[in-house]
Design a protein around this motif. Structure first.
Motif, short mmCIF file in Angstrom:
data_model
loop_
_atom_site.label_atom_id
_atom_site.label_comp_id
_atom_site.label_asym_id
_atom_site.label_seq_id
_atom_site.Cartn_x
_atom_site.Cartn_y
_atom_site.Cartn_z
N THR A 335 0.84 -1.19 0.00
CA THR A 335 0.00 0.00 0.00
C THR A 335 0.88 1.24 0.00
OG1 THR A 335 -1.74 -1.15 1.23
CG2 THR A 335 -1.82 1.24 1.22
N ILE A 336 0.49 2.23 -0.79
CA ILE A 336 1.29 3.44 -0.91
C ILE A 336 0.38 4.64 -1.11
CG2 ILE A 336 1.59 3.22 -3.41
CD1 ILE A 336 4.40 4.34 -3.07
N GLU A 337 0.81 5.78 -0.60
CA GLU A 337 0.12 7.04 -0.85
C GLU A 337 0.92 7.84 -1.86
OE1 GLU A 337 -0.47 9.09 2.81
OE2 GLU A 337 -1.83 7.59 3.64
N LEU A 338 0.21 8.42 -2.83
CA LEU A 338 0.90 9.17 -3.89
C LEU A 338 -0.01 10.24 -4.44
CD1 LEU A 338 -0.48 8.03 -6.73
CD2 LEU A 338 0.95 6.07 -6.22
N ARG A 339 0.60 11.14 -5.21
CA ARG A 339 -0.16 12.18 -5.90
C ARG A 339 -0.35 11.77 -7.35
NH1 ARG A 339 3.89 16.61 -3.67
NH2 ARG A 339 5.06 14.66 -3.62
N HIS A 340 -1.60 11.78 -7.78
CA HIS A 340 -1.98 11.34 -9.13
C HIS A 340 -2.58 12.51 -9.88
CE1 HIS A 340 -3.98 9.15 -12.37
NE2 HIS A 340 -3.32 8.06 -12.02
N LYS A 341 -2.30 12.59 -11.16
CA LYS A 341 -2.82 13.70 -11.97
C LYS A 341 -4.34 13.65 -12.05
CE LYS A 341 -0.39 14.87 -15.50
NZ LYS A 341 0.26 14.89 -16.84
N HIS A 342 -4.96 14.83 -11.87
CA HIS A 342 -6.41 14.99 -12.03
C HIS A 342 -6.65 15.90 -13.22
CE1 HIS A 342 -10.53 16.38 -11.29
NE2 HIS A 342 -10.69 15.32 -10.53
N VAL A 343 -7.74 15.67 -13.94
CA VAL A 343 -7.97 16.39 -15.19
C VAL A 343 -8.12 17.90 -14.98
CG1 VAL A 343 -10.48 16.14 -15.19
CG2 VAL A 343 -9.27 16.28 -17.36
N THR A 344 -8.62 18.32 -13.82
CA THR A 344 -8.80 19.77 -13.58
C THR A 344 -8.17 20.25 -12.28
OG1 THR A 344 -10.94 19.36 -12.51
CG2 THR A 344 -10.96 19.84 -14.88
#
Length: 543
Positions: A335-344
């Protein structure tokens, strides 16, 4: 009431019925001359009553006059001829199709003295019937040649089936299948369900019913699965059921085979609270659940076939790649926490859990990833962290966070053969006087500026914290010698000795600074802080 009055009443009643009737009525003498017509007759044929009385019926074409004469002769002999079709002519010349009923009229002696004709216009009805008949003929041809199987069922038996239907069920001619019980094609375990659906069409007058995934048996014994939609119709003037069906046997077999290999994640994939994806060994997205669009704004199609690592924040990518490789090599879920691209929204925090599984046919490795939006949780964590570890006035680490940082430095020093670091303890000389003379607001302002000046004198890796009041501490990692500490102390004192101007007030201050050097001055946080605090007060005594 007298007999005469009663007869008058009946006469008035009959006259009212004659003149108010909706159907056209004419009365003829035995020679075929018009004695009277009602208003409906005038409206239907366009002639007025005055134009017609004493004349023969002008509405009958010559080619039908002899046939009508024969029927009138029968009525003269007492017969009633009901609702025979006649093509009549309007005064304007256009044709009308009517139903005509001829009846004898008797006198008191029982003799036929006149003939009544009751006419109902069925022109529109005949046009509708013709169009319907033509439509049915076209429809019949369309159904016969349709590549889609179509059958008509009435009373539980096949009354019609097209060529495509015969092919599905393995019959060669309609004669082989017509009048066969539909239930002979069904397994016994689902006959009751089909009966209920058929009755709902016939009795409850539902328009359509879907028969989904019905198992049926061909004459050769082979079982097939059909999808069917049934609708109530009238066939051969009787309530029937038309069924449109499709053989989906091969498709269902393929779907079942696919489900065997995918059932591990397909049940999860439709969970709209989570995003679910399948990655191959190279990180290529093979499947993305519909919930991706809800959570991240990108459609499933935009993900599938793409390298998933391109959507991850560059600062989080190294740890993601490490976890990805570890799952492939060890098979253990991570399990990992990360920042993922969001469309807006730019970058969105996700918590992802990756699990290894295999394609059971090819033994190919895949990673099932189940993730959820933790943006709110991260924001709350940041707020709680700020409240717990940040000084509200100066935005510096507070005493609690400083203690954690020193303990981490102690652990690293022990792991790296007692690598040296130091702690500085400092406060502002005469700060109480500033607060007393200029007020607490001015004192807070001075503390903020003091913190900024001290911080600007430090190295990037140094940590400045406010312990409370006007007391501050500095953690200096990676100290080579005491001489390097002395030079830093000088920089700090020079920075804070410059005059400050606040609201036309010029303020000068100085700072006493105590130093504790690891490991010589202590090996625990409390020992080091106590030693630095003691050295600071020694400084005050000498100034």
């Amino acid at each position: 009431m007298s007999v005469q009055n009663n007869d008058c009443l009946k006469l008035n009643l009959y006259q009212q019925m004659f003149y108010s009737a909706g159907d056209a009525i004419d009365i003829l003498d035995l020679q075929g001359h018009i004695l009277d017509v009602n208003p409906a007759f005038e409206r239907l044929y366009g002639w007025t009553r005055d134009e017609l009385i004493g004349h023969s019926l002008p509405v009958i074409p010559l080619n039908q006059s002899s046939e009508l004469a024969e029927r009138i002769n029968k009525v003269k002999n007492g017969s009633v001829i009901c609702k025979f079709e006649v093509d009549c002519v309007h005064k304007a010349g256009h044709k009308l199709t009517v139903n005509l009923t001829l009846s004898p009229i008797y006198n008191e002696a029982g003799e036929v003295v006149a003939i009544s004709g009751i006419t109902r216009d069925i022109t529109e009805q005949k046009v509708t019937e013709r169009l319907l008949r033509e439509s049915e003929e076209r429809y019949q041809k369309l159904v016969d040649m349709s590549p889609e199987p179509v059958a008509v069922i009435r009373d539980g038996r096949v009354r019609y089936i097209n060529k495509a239907g015969l092919k599905v069920f393995g019959y060669y001619s309609q004669e082989d299948m017509l009048n066969q019980s539909i239930f002979s094609l069904l397994p016994s375990n689902n006959r009751n369900d089909v009966v209920k659906k058929m009755l709902s069409l016939l009795k409850e007058k539902e328009y359509t019913v879907d028969f989904v995934d019905q198992e049926m048996t061909r004459p050769d014994g082979k079982s097939i699965i059909v999808e069917a939609t049934a609708m109530g119709i009238v066939f051969e003037n009787k309530p029937s059921i038309q069924v449109l069906f499709q053989d989906v046997t091969e498709r269902r077999e393929m779907e079942e085979a696919l489900l065997i290999s995918e059932e591990k994640y397909r049940l999860i994939a439709e969970n709209m609270n989570d995003v679910v994806s399948i990655l191959d060994e190279n990180g290529i997205m093979k499947y993305a659940s519909p919930s991706h669009e809800i959570v991240l704004g990108f459609t499933s199609e935009e993900y599938e076939g793409q390298l998933t690592f391109e959507m991850i924040h560059e600062e989080d990518l190294p740890s993601v790649l490490e976890v990805f490789q570890e799952i492939l090599e060890t098979g253990r879920s991570q399990t990992i926490e990360l920042r993922h691209k969001h469309v807006t929204k730019g970058w969105l925090w996700l918590e992802l859990k990756g699990s290894l599984f295999f394609d059971e046919k090819k033994r190919t490795k895949y990673i099932l990833v189940v993730g959820r939006d933790i943006e709110e949780r991260k924001q709350l964590q940041d707020k709680l962290k700020a409240l717990a570890f940040e000084d509200d006035l100066t935005k510096l680490p507070n005493r609690r966070l400083f203690e954690e940082k020193v303990k981490i430095a102690l652990e690293k020093a022990e792991d790296n053969n007692e690598k040296n670091f130091a702690i500085l303890y400092l406060d502002m000389d005469d700060f109480k006087r500033i607060n007393d003379e200029l007020g607490h607001a001015m004192g807070d302002n001075v503390l903020q500026q003091f913190a900024q000046r001290v911080k600007s004198s430090l190295r990037e890796q140094d940590i400045l914290a406010r312990l409370g009041g006007d007391e501050f501490a500095i953690l200096l990692p990676n100290i080579r010698s005491r001489d390097s500490i002395d030079s830093l102390v000088v920089r700090v004192q020079e920075a804070i000795s410059e005059a400050w101007i606040f609201d036309n007030y010029q303020i000068r201050t100085s700072s006493s600074i105590g130093v504790a050097y690891y490991p010589e001055d202590g090996r625990t946080y409390s020992d080091l802080l106590q030693h630095a605090d003691h050295e600071m007060y020694k400084q005050k005594q000498y100034t």
